[in-house]
Design a protein around this motif. Structure first.
Motif, mmCIF file in Angstrom:
data_model
loop_
_atom_site.group_PDB
_atom_site.id
_atom_site.type_symbol
_atom_site.label_atom_id
_atom_site.label_comp_id
_atom_site.label_asym_id
_atom_site.label_seq_id
_atom_site.Cartn_x
_atom_site.Cartn_y
_atom_site.Cartn_z
ATOM 1 N N VAL A 193 47.072 41.996 53.523
ATOM 2 C CA VAL A 193 46.649 40.744 52.896
ATOM 3 C C VAL A 193 47.415 39.575 53.501
ATOM 4 O O VAL A 193 46.830 38.541 53.812
ATOM 5 C CB VAL A 193 46.833 40.794 51.363
ATOM 6 N N ARG A 194 48.732 39.764 53.657
ATOM 7 C CA ARG A 194 49.495 38.804 54.468
ATOM 8 C C ARG A 194 49.788 39.466 55.790
ATOM 9 O O ARG A 194 50.303 40.590 55.832
ATOM 10 C CB ARG A 194 50.823 38.466 53.803
ATOM 11 N N SER A 195 49.517 38.757 56.841
ATOM 12 C CA SER A 195 49.695 39.318 58.172
ATOM 13 C C SER A 195 51.131 39.754 58.417
ATOM 14 O O SER A 195 52.076 39.036 58.099
ATOM 15 C CB SER A 195 49.316 38.265 59.211
ATOM 16 N N ALA A 196 51.290 40.939 58.999
ATOM 17 C CA ALA A 196 52.618 41.376 59.417
ATOM 18 C C ALA A 196 52.898 40.855 60.819
ATOM 19 O O ALA A 196 54.043 40.729 61.235
ATOM 20 C CB ALA A 196 52.689 42.900 59.395
ATOM 21 N N ALA A 197 51.824 40.545 61.553
ATOM 22 C CA ALA A 197 51.972 40.126 62.957
ATOM 23 C C ALA A 197 52.440 38.682 63.088
ATOM 24 O O ALA A 197 53.035 38.300 64.088
ATOM 25 C CB ALA A 197 50.644 40.292 63.685
ATOM 26 N N GLN A 214 40.326 35.965 50.877
ATOM 27 C CA GLN A 214 39.142 36.613 50.309
ATOM 28 C C GLN A 214 39.314 38.125 50.160
ATOM 29 O O GLN A 214 38.388 38.816 49.722
ATOM 30 C CB GLN A 214 37.891 36.295 51.141
ATOM 31 N N SER A 215 40.476 38.637 50.502
ATOM 32 C CA SER A 215 40.711 40.064 50.273
ATOM 33 C C SER A 215 40.622 40.361 48.778
ATOM 34 O O SER A 215 41.115 39.583 47.961
ATOM 35 C CB SER A 215 42.108 40.442 50.788
ATOM 36 N N PRO A 216 40.032 41.474 48.410
ATOM 37 C CA PRO A 216 40.006 41.842 46.978
ATOM 38 C C PRO A 216 41.407 42.110 46.440
ATOM 39 O O PRO A 216 41.585 42.183 45.229
ATOM 40 C CB PRO A 216 39.156 43.118 46.949
ATOM 41 N N ASN A 217 42.376 42.242 47.340
ATOM 42 C CA ASN A 217 43.755 42.526 46.939
ATOM 43 C C ASN A 217 44.654 41.287 46.983
ATOM 44 O O ASN A 217 45.869 41.392 46.962
ATOM 45 C CB ASN A 217 44.322 43.629 47.850
ATOM 46 N N PHE A 218 44.032 40.126 47.057
ATOM 47 C CA PHE A 218 44.770 38.858 47.028
ATOM 48 C C PHE A 218 44.944 38.441 45.574
ATOM 49 O O PHE A 218 43.957 38.120 44.892
ATOM 50 C CB PHE A 218 43.992 37.796 47.814
ATOM 51 N N PHE A 219 46.185 38.479 45.084
ATOM 52 C CA PHE A 219 46.468 38.099 43.695
ATOM 53 C C PHE A 219 47.511 36.977 43.647
ATOM 54 O O PHE A 219 48.171 36.781 42.631
ATOM 55 C CB PHE A 219 46.968 39.315 42.908
ATOM 56 N N VAL A 244 56.838 37.782 38.270
ATOM 57 C CA VAL A 244 55.794 38.050 39.245
ATOM 58 C C VAL A 244 54.453 37.638 38.640
ATOM 59 O O VAL A 244 54.177 37.923 37.473
ATOM 60 C CB VAL A 244 55.778 39.548 39.634
ATOM 61 N N ARG A 245 53.664 36.929 39.439
ATOM 62 C CA ARG A 245 52.365 36.453 38.964
ATOM 63 C C ARG A 245 51.250 37.327 39.529
ATOM 64 O O ARG A 245 51.133 37.479 40.731
ATOM 65 C CB ARG A 245 52.119 35.011 39.425
ATOM 66 N N MET A 246 50.465 37.899 38.653
ATOM 67 C CA MET A 246 49.289 38.666 39.067
ATOM 68 C C MET A 246 48.077 37.815 38.702
ATOM 69 O O MET A 246 47.664 37.758 37.537
ATOM 70 C CB MET A 246 49.269 40.000 38.305
ATOM 71 N N ALA A 247 47.533 37.096 39.685
ATOM 72 C CA ALA A 247 46.427 36.169 39.427
ATOM 73 C C ALA A 247 45.122 36.844 39.840
ATOM 74 O O ALA A 247 44.804 36.953 41.018
ATOM 75 C CB ALA A 247 46.633 34.873 40.200
ATOM 76 N N VAL A 248 44.399 37.333 38.851
ATOM 77 C CA VAL A 248 43.119 38.003 39.100
ATOM 78 C C VAL A 248 42.038 36.925 39.247
ATOM 79 O O VAL A 248 42.105 35.890 38.588
ATOM 80 C CB VAL A 248 42.778 38.958 37.933
ATOM 81 N N GLY A 249 41.047 37.157 40.098
ATOM 82 C CA GLY A 249 39.970 36.167 40.191
ATOM 83 C C GLY A 249 39.299 36.107 41.552
ATOM 84 O O GLY A 249 38.485 35.208 41.797
ATOM 85 N N ALA A 263 36.707 36.839 44.545
ATOM 86 C CA ALA A 263 35.262 37.087 44.500
ATOM 87 C C ALA A 263 34.941 38.554 44.741
ATOM 88 O O ALA A 263 33.924 39.070 44.262
ATOM 89 C CB ALA A 263 34.549 36.204 45.530
ATOM 90 N N MET A 264 35.795 39.272 45.474
ATOM 91 C CA MET A 264 35.523 40.690 45.760
ATOM 92 C C MET A 264 36.337 41.627 44.890
ATOM 93 O O MET A 264 36.216 42.846 45.010
ATOM 94 C CB MET A 264 35.901 40.989 47.213
ATOM 95 N N THR A 265 37.200 41.085 44.055
ATOM 96 C CA THR A 265 38.113 41.941 43.280
ATOM 97 C C THR A 265 37.362 42.721 42.199
ATOM 98 O O THR A 265 36.645 42.141 41.385
ATOM 99 C CB THR A 265 39.220 41.084 42.641
ATOM 100 N N GLN A 266 37.533 44.028 42.238
ATOM 101 C CA GLN A 266 36.948 44.922 41.234
ATOM 102 C C GLN A 266 38.096 45.568 40.447
ATOM 103 O O GLN A 266 39.242 45.511 40.863
ATOM 104 C CB GLN A 266 36.131 46.028 41.925
ATOM 105 N N MET A 267 37.740 46.218 39.336
ATOM 106 C CA MET A 267 38.754 46.880 38.517
ATOM 107 C C MET A 267 39.616 47.829 39.346
ATOM 108 O O MET A 267 40.833 47.898 39.169
ATOM 109 C CB MET A 267 38.078 47.616 37.361
ATOM 110 N N ARG A 268 38.990 48.540 40.310
ATOM 111 C CA ARG A 268 39.806 49.501 41.073
ATOM 112 C C ARG A 268 40.904 48.816 41.890
ATOM 113 O O ARG A 268 41.976 49.393 42.110
ATOM 114 C CB ARG A 268 38.926 50.386 41.960
ATOM 115 N N HIS A 269 40.666 47.589 42.316
ATOM 116 C CA HIS A 269 41.714 46.879 43.060
ATOM 117 C C HIS A 269 42.890 46.532 42.151
ATOM 118 O O HIS A 269 44.043 46.603 42.555
ATOM 119 C CB HIS A 269 41.146 45.604 43.699
ATOM 120 N N VAL A 270 42.572 46.175 40.914
ATOM 121 C CA VAL A 270 43.625 45.854 39.946
ATOM 122 C C VAL A 270 44.399 47.127 39.593
ATOM 123 O O VAL A 270 45.637 47.115 39.489
ATOM 124 C CB VAL A 270 43.004 45.186 38.701
#
Lengths: 497, 497
Positions: A41-45, A85-90, A463-468, A470-477
């Motif tokens: 989600v955040r680039s390691a490169a 836009q990653s579903p794992n971006f919180f 720690v902030r978990m900001a759900v919302g 566009a691609m985030t589904q329950m399984r990502h949470v």
């Protein structure tokens, strides 16, 4: 696609070339959405200065075909993006993209009209008036913010722009009465949870930095302002000869999602002739669900309200709705009428809106198209279902974190943001628990599997978990929670299972 | 496409739906470009409030398919637009769309990242740094505006934003020395040809309206400022205890395309410790051609320079390049560091650019992608050829108007803007000739065949022929001239042929 066009025959809007070169971009983006959950989600490169070493020092002398450019985007740019836009971006708050928001932006960008004045593009100005009225009704604001109610709305690019414009309107209303020298005595108020935009905005419009008041909040009010605390600070300022100008109330603060009590604050601001702005940048989207509309009880006491459809309302960057109760106050602070914009053939100029006088800039994009397409494509019911789905995910996360005795939710969730942390194991290990939570967040993000950010409230690192997304589904949470537990173990939190 | 998605399964970025619903929008726009020259450039159908009567009062409860929405755009919106992309649009200044600008905007909108800080999207921040350096070199600015030269650039949405930010930087530099009370003594200078943005910007940042100086220009200097006139006004202010703050010099004014002498003005501003901003919003694009670069001689004396690729540089709305010689002055006026934006895992934060501190807003789009794709697709040579083609068309128009003894060109053309009018037939018929030119412009625009706007200079009403549309070819300029002659006859100008 083919090779670069010959220079003597550059046809930048040839319809066939346009279609032929736009389609591969659509395919590129479609592929990006298909694969986005596979990227860190955040680039390691990414490292400072790296992209500069990959690209030439000067622009190319001759053009490249589209496929070569897209390949460079794929190779050089995408690997070093943070994937919002990653579903794992919180992290931060969501910044929604959507198929409809994209279609609307394509129409706006493609038509490329500039509705700074009614005559410069009637349909674009009119559609903006319609769509801000639609949104006003949808979020449950009082009629005074509708055009038919004597108010009206405008689409800005950002809350900060809305804040600067409303601050300037409030300032000029005060200075027209007191004289310009009084600018040194004007005071702007916000809470310790308000967005930094208000402090920046107050500074931009020339309020002395020492006249910006940060009013403390506490856990007792869920980190919302109280009318008493505001009243106390305002009265002290009045007593020292200062002039209370502007209060910002927030629905859904950035740190922990706190809600300020609009009605009680509005009673204070009315009493002192102050401007009340309600900032619902993030949580404004939730207000389309009736179950959240108690948050804006008292909005009829506000002078202006703003919210960002580009956050949690499927409207791609950028789009901020600003509503004001008195457009004349805004336009008298921001209007300009140079000769080159007057229209010689136009009658009835006073019946029309010239949106240049509702904002900072003259030039402006046709943002109304984007928001209108979102509303048309998904409908109010679709948008409510979309919001509620995220709220349910956040509820699940809150419940699950609370049920694990190693963790605590720091303040009750109001919308789709959960602020949590590893809890102290004994009295007095304040620094140790902060350090452990810091390590936890670093470990979570270093995994690349999610991206979360933090806040500090009551001196606690949370720690902030900001759900919302566009691609985030329950399984990502759910996956995010598994990751949190895994990393908690790694950083030394005692297992309970 | 199909019908609206069921509410419980809204998948706003499903890759297949995205591609399927985006393609018809591309086809729609391709069709629009094919037909745009058939529309009246300014809608004859538009009237205040009409669109509101065509659309419902509230947003739809349920969504519509894309084809229904596009059909509504075709029926309700397009007929009431002013068609900025028409090849016959010669009003205001051009606002170029292009296939490459559109592709870049699609990538930016589709990736939808928010590069407010380096960590929030490294590649987007880095690409912005690269592309503003590219543009800096292309327009021939001195090295002090490059990052490697100690300066640097940023992409704003509009010149007005650039102006507000540089005014705030200049103000805070002065106030840090003089104390905030001195805000009442700061003075901002512009010419009677400068864009209204400077007056509006000065007002926004809290300069007393009475401290904004409009310095007259005249035909003798081609409506450019002279160093003497500025020097005189500045010295008078200093003598009355005021503090000269900021001067705007323009390369290519909106009214008639005048050019202020940057070097001579820079010598005045240096002498008085003032900030010099060079506004090349329109003509900055022409500076990529060496034959125009004498206009920015002396730019090393400026503190900031701005130009708008969204005007005449094939970069769809919106995009403004701002370069500053001292980024620290900008960021010290505009920075904010709230806890929720700090990044716990990041080392070396001082090596990176956080663009939020270079602009008003926190949120910002990935504009660098758009400008980068334009430069990559067309190349420097392609862009120079594009600019020169318009300049040639404007030269032809100027020559042709001058050769017709009924007309006069009011001031020599510098770029692609020709300011002309029907000339007086005898001494003293000033009002009559103004009225006739006014009637001429109304008749020209009422035809729907072109759209031009006007300006008033030296009390003369002049018609502005601003060449520079992405689709404009020589034949459109020739047709415009035929129309001007036809309408001149209709409004009573004596025929000479």
């Amino acid at each position: 696609m083919g090779s670069a066009p010959p220079h003597d025959a550059l046809l930048p809007l040839d319809p066939k070339t346009f279609a032929a070169e736009s389609r591969p971009v659509i395919d590129f983006l479609s592929g990006y959405y298909r694969d986005v959950d596979k990227y860190a989600v955040r680039s390691a490169a990414a490292e400072p200065g790296r992209i500069r070493t990959l690209l030439p020092d000067t622009p190319p002398e001759h053009g490249d075909p589209v496929d070569v450019i897209l390949e460079d985007v794929r190779r050089h740019i995408v690997p070093e993006l943070t994937h919002w836009q990653s579903p794992n971006f919180f992290a931060y708050f969501p910044m929604n993209a959507s198929t409809a928001g994209f279609a609307g932006e394509m129409l706006s960008t493609g038509l490329n009209v500039v509705p700074f004045a009614w005559a410069a593009s009637p349909a674009a100005t009119e559609l903006e008036g319609v769509v801000v009225d639609w949104m006003c009704k949808l979020v449950g604001l009082p009629d005074r913010f509708l055009f038919s109610g004597g108010g009206g709305g405008v689409l800005h690019g950002s809350t900060c722009e809305a804040v600067v414009c409303t601050l300037a309107a409030a300032r000029d209303r005060a200075l027209s009465r007191l004289g310009h020298e009084a600018i040194l005595r004007l005071v702007v108020y916000a809470s310790d949870q308000s967005h930094s935009t208000f402090q920046k905005g107050a500074r931009i419009i020339g309020i002395p930095p020492s006249n910006f008041r940060v009013i403390p909040t506490s856990a007792a009010s869920g980190y919302g302002l109280t009318a008493d605390s505001v009243q106390g600070v305002v009265e002290a300022d009045v007593a020292s000869g200062l002039v209370p100008l502007y209060l910002c109330a927030t629905i859904g603060t950035t740190g922990v999602g706190a809600v300020d009590p609009v009605r009680q604050l509005g009673e204070v601001t009315r009493r002192h002739g102050m401007w009340l702005h309600v900032d619902a940048a993030y949580a404004g989207s939730a207000l389309i669900c009736p179950e959240f509309q108690d948050c804006i009880d008292g909005a009829e006491l506000a002078d202006s309200v703003s919210m960002n459809p580009h956050k949690w309302f499927l409207t791609n960057m950028d789009c901020c709705c600003l509503w004001v109760a008195s457009p004349a106050l805004l336009t008298s602070a921001l209007s300009s009428n140079p000769e080159y914009l007057n229209n010689v053939s136009e009658g009835g100029a006073d019946q029309v809106i010239d949106y240049k006088d509702w904002q900072i800039a003259l030039s402006r994009p046709f943002r109304a198209m984007k928001l209108w397409v979102v509303l048309r494509r998904y409908g109010a019911a679709g948008m409510r279902a979309y919001i509620r789905r995220h709220v349910e995910m956040a509820k699940w996360f809150e419940r699950t974190v609370s049920a694990d005795e190693r963790f605590e939710v720091v303040t009750p969730r109001r919308f789709s943001l959960v602020a949590f942390r590893l809890r102290p194991r004994h009295e007095g290990d304040h620094h140790a628990v902060d350090a452990m939570n810091r390590k936890l967040l670093v470990a979570i993000n270093a995994s690349g599997r999610v991206f979360m950010t933090h806040f500090v409230v009551d001196n606690k690192f949370v720690v902030r978990m900001a759900v919302g997304g566009a691609m985030t589904q329950m399984r990502h949470v759910q996956d995010a929670w598994e990751l949190v537990k895994e990393k908690a173990k790694e950083v030394g939190a005692l297992p309970t299972e």
